[in-house]
Design an enzyme around this catalytic site. Sequence first.
Site: not given
Ligand code: EPU
Length: 326
Positions: A322, A227, A156
């Site tokens: 971010e 995010s 990012r």
């Molecule tokens: N998780 C939780 N609780 C929550 C949210 C997530 O426990 O409320 C856990 C999930 O269970 C999972 C892990 O965190 O094990 C990762 O969750 P998720 O796959 O939803 O991805 P993220 O790391 O929360 C990132 C990006 C997203 C992108 C997803 C999928 C960033 C800041 N965000 O989110 O990007 O869609 O991965 O690749 O890196 C964005 O930038 O606006 C965005 C949506």
Amino acid sequence: MATAIHNTFHIPATANRYVEYTSVEELQDIIPTLQGRPFLHIGGGSNLLFTRNYEGTIIHSRILGAETVEEDADTIQLRVGSGEVWDDFVAHCVSHGWYGAENLSLIPGEVGASAVQNIGAYGVEAKDLIDEVECIDLVTGEWRVFNNSQCNYAYRSSIFKHEMKGRYAVVYVDYRLSKHFRPKLEYGNLSTYLEGKDVTPATVRQAIIDIRRSKLPDPEVLGNAGSFFMNPVVSIEKYEEIRREYPDVPHYDVPDGVKIPAGWLIEQCGWKGKALGRAAVHDRQALVLVNLGGATGAEVLHLCHTIQSEVSRQFGIDINPEVNVI
Ligand code: EPU
């Protein structure tokens, strides 16, 4: 007269002046009128939190179109206007048999921002596809082309977000796509989601769209900027310390340590689904802050600061937005 600025958080905010340009020449004509006063270049308004009205000029690219720069049996290089809607570009690629962008389906925003933010999802980042970024220097009006390595891409992050923040307007982004479909299904539940289905570019795109829609709020219904925080990278020692108490902590190994999802940290702190005034933590994805209706930017920022202190107190980890806070 002040102009209302579109933003997907639906925070009421104005700028003294708002200008759009549809060509490099138009932008070059605008540049002399900007000097000596504050200005801000924005994209689709999907990664912004306004905490005040903007006392200056906001600039926005409306440069459109996608043209083929070169093509062989294996790859195609496309030059795309920075004002194109990102997901329209992804759909265009998938329908023409050009691959690599499908995991980035449905990310809000525009092509220019893809190069500034290094947008990423489901194991792919914009930097994996970008060849060159064509910019205009907002001080001199000169054209400058950055090749991929000159953009200093990281999670990012790019030279346009840090070292050169505010200096350049992205006018075109050159992407290299493949003509051979190599699905990337390692991230999270993507392969489970596709079990029993044919894995084609169209089904991968649809799976990503379905997964995103199931977790992320539609900004038309509930104002948000995706995010709100970045996922922090912690030391291996810190990760081990957390794992002793939470054996199932989700994590990803990265070159400089271990990435822990901020959404998980926020959820452990009990903030998932909770509100503070008219700002809240989304109930299906704690990484997303939402405007319940009528929130001010200051209210969202107050929620942000409260969550940051709570995560720091409970885990000793700093999480950072971010979203671009204005
Ligand atoms: N998780 C939780 N609780 C929550 C949210 C997530 O426990 O409320 C856990 C999930 O269970 C999972 C892990 O965190 O094990 C990762 O969750 P998720 O796959 O939803 O991805 P993220 O790391 O929360 C990132 C990006 C997203 C992108 C997803 C999928 C960033 C800041 N965000 O989110 O990007 O869609 O991965 O690749 O890196 C964005 O930038 O606006 C965005 C949506």
